[in-house]
Design a protein around this motif. Sequence first.
Motif, PDB file in Angstrom:
ATOM      1  N   LEU A  12      -6.199  -7.296  -9.968  1.00  0.00           N
ATOM      2  CA  LEU A  12      -4.812  -7.659 -10.267  1.00  0.00           C
ATOM      3  C   LEU A  12      -4.559  -9.126  -9.944  1.00  0.00           C
ATOM      4  O   LEU A  12      -4.117  -9.903 -10.795  1.00  0.00           O
ATOM      5  CB  LEU A  12      -3.862  -6.744  -9.479  1.00  0.00           C
ATOM      6  CG  LEU A  12      -2.379  -6.880  -9.759  1.00  0.00           C
ATOM      7  CD1 LEU A  12      -2.083  -6.599 -11.234  1.00  0.00           C
ATOM      8  CD2 LEU A  12      -1.589  -5.903  -8.871  1.00  0.00           C
ATOM      9  N   THR A  50       0.473  -2.300  -6.482  1.00  0.00           N
ATOM     10  CA  THR A  50      -0.927  -1.959  -6.228  1.00  0.00           C
ATOM     11  C   THR A  50      -1.046  -0.555  -5.650  1.00  0.00           C
ATOM     12  O   THR A  50      -1.899   0.230  -6.072  1.00  0.00           O
ATOM     13  CB  THR A  50      -1.546  -2.989  -5.266  1.00  0.00           C
ATOM     14  OG1 THR A  50      -1.509  -4.278  -5.882  1.00  0.00           O
ATOM     15  CG2 THR A  50      -2.979  -2.634  -4.919  1.00  0.00           C
ATOM     16  N   HIS A  92      -6.306  -4.163  -6.297  1.00  0.00           N
ATOM     17  CA  HIS A  92      -5.937  -5.528  -5.909  1.00  0.00           C
ATOM     18  C   HIS A  92      -6.921  -6.563  -6.439  1.00  0.00           C
ATOM     19  O   HIS A  92      -6.523  -7.633  -6.923  1.00  0.00           O
ATOM     20  CB  HIS A  92      -5.861  -5.598  -4.377  1.00  0.00           C
ATOM     21  CG  HIS A  92      -5.635  -6.967  -3.823  1.00  0.00           C
ATOM     22  ND1 HIS A  92      -4.388  -7.551  -3.782  1.00  0.00           N
ATOM     23  CD2 HIS A  92      -6.494  -7.875  -3.283  1.00  0.00           C
ATOM     24  CE1 HIS A  92      -4.480  -8.753  -3.226  1.00  0.00           C
ATOM     25  NE2 HIS A  92      -5.752  -8.970  -2.922  1.00  0.00           N
ATOM     26  N   GLN A 117       3.905  -6.972  -5.304  1.00  0.00           N
ATOM     27  CA  GLN A 117       2.515  -6.703  -5.716  1.00  0.00           C
ATOM     28  C   GLN A 117       1.890  -5.618  -4.853  1.00  0.00           C
ATOM     29  O   GLN A 117       1.118  -4.785  -5.335  1.00  0.00           O
ATOM     30  CB  GLN A 117       1.668  -7.970  -5.648  1.00  0.00           C
ATOM     31  CG  GLN A 117       0.268  -7.784  -6.263  1.00  0.00           C
ATOM     32  CD  GLN A 117      -0.865  -7.962  -5.274  1.00  0.00           C
ATOM     33  OE1 GLN A 117      -0.932  -8.971  -4.576  1.00  0.00           O
ATOM     34  NE2 GLN A 117      -1.774  -7.000  -5.194  1.00  0.00           N
ATOM     35  N   THR A 156      -1.183  -9.534   0.209  1.00  0.00           N
ATOM     36  CA  THR A 156      -0.833  -9.429  -1.210  1.00  0.00           C
ATOM     37  C   THR A 156       0.058 -10.583  -1.657  1.00  0.00           C
ATOM     38  O   THR A 156       0.636 -11.292  -0.830  1.00  0.00           O
ATOM     39  CB  THR A 156      -0.098  -8.096  -1.480  1.00  0.00           C
ATOM     40  OG1 THR A 156       1.091  -8.053  -0.665  1.00  0.00           O
ATOM     41  CG2 THR A 156      -0.991  -6.908  -1.148  1.00  0.00           C
TER      42      THR A 156
END
Length: 375
Positions: A256, A98, A253, A94, A89
């Motif tokens: 994102l 997530t 993810h 994050q 990540t």
Amino acid sequence: MSKLPSVSTTIFTVMSKMANDFGAINLAQGFPNFPIDERLNDFMRIESDSLIHQYAPMSGSLNLRKAIAKINSVSYSKNYNPDTEILVTAGATQAIFTAIQAIVHYGDEVLQLDPSYDCYEPAVILAGGKSIRVNLDENFRPDWNQIFDAVTEKTRLFIMNNPQNPAGSLWSQTDYDQLVQLCEKYPNLLLLSDEVYEFIYFEKKFISLKEIETLRERSLIVSSFGKTFHVTGWKVGYIIAPEKWMIELKKVHQFLVFSVHHGAQEALAKYSTIADFQEIRKLYQRKRDLFQNAMLTSRFELMPSEGSFFQMARYTAISHQKDTDFVQELVRNHGVATIPVSAFYENPPEQQLIRFCFAKDDATLLAAAERLCFV
């Protein structure tokens, strides 16, 4: 209308700006100011020259996922499948965001223990959940009576942080025994463990949630190369989770960030095979001890620091101001920026505590301590 009406500029940004404005030594924000291992620098140069400048695989570089699996096999004697249980990540934040978006549904309750890092609750709110905040006890340990009282059938997720930021405390085996009992009572409860300082602990051994085998199928565990190898600006972290939940994490993810800096991943994959994690631990223990010894003649009462790169201090002998006022006075009048511990709480107790970051070079720590000894 704002979706985060109570969120403003973080205290870390505020205090770092004040440090710049007043030319103060910045022991506020948790970033190292000393060079990284030159071997890691070399690996990054090699990757930059090898034209790895396009998207990495969505789950992360296979080399790095294999390296993460090896780290955990060596460190905890736990085996994880690089293809189905590991996700790289853009930093630990994050990973946490997530996980919360993937797991928490509208109306779900999420338990977190204060003082807690400020990225948890906003992610819960954006997922439509409700954050339930329980204070740690006076020794910054989990208060299991309060935790058991706070958890209900609506509680979807329990966010843990170990080693703890800002307190620097570690969970004990007794804490994990209590956690197992809690999970037996609530079989649908999931666990999100923020372990970004897992390799920075001192006299007391760090126990990872990974080592509690009975909880493996409900555990999502986050770590950070940025913290471990003091490359916070690279923003490379990872999350380990059972395949059932990893499928859901990857759904979030991919929309994102999709993927993480390719060259940094390959450099970290190579470096992690030669990195000495015990030396990293010793490096930060030496810095903690240097700072603590330099502060012996100050009027600050230093609290135990068992892990992380943070040192809390009580200033009752100096002032009875609120911590938010006291830290501003420290910057203006004494040239040292710190963080008020109340910023990590929903309902802060009266405790007059501030947090120092000792992930700094020796000259910075000694210069800061010299100023603080005259407060």
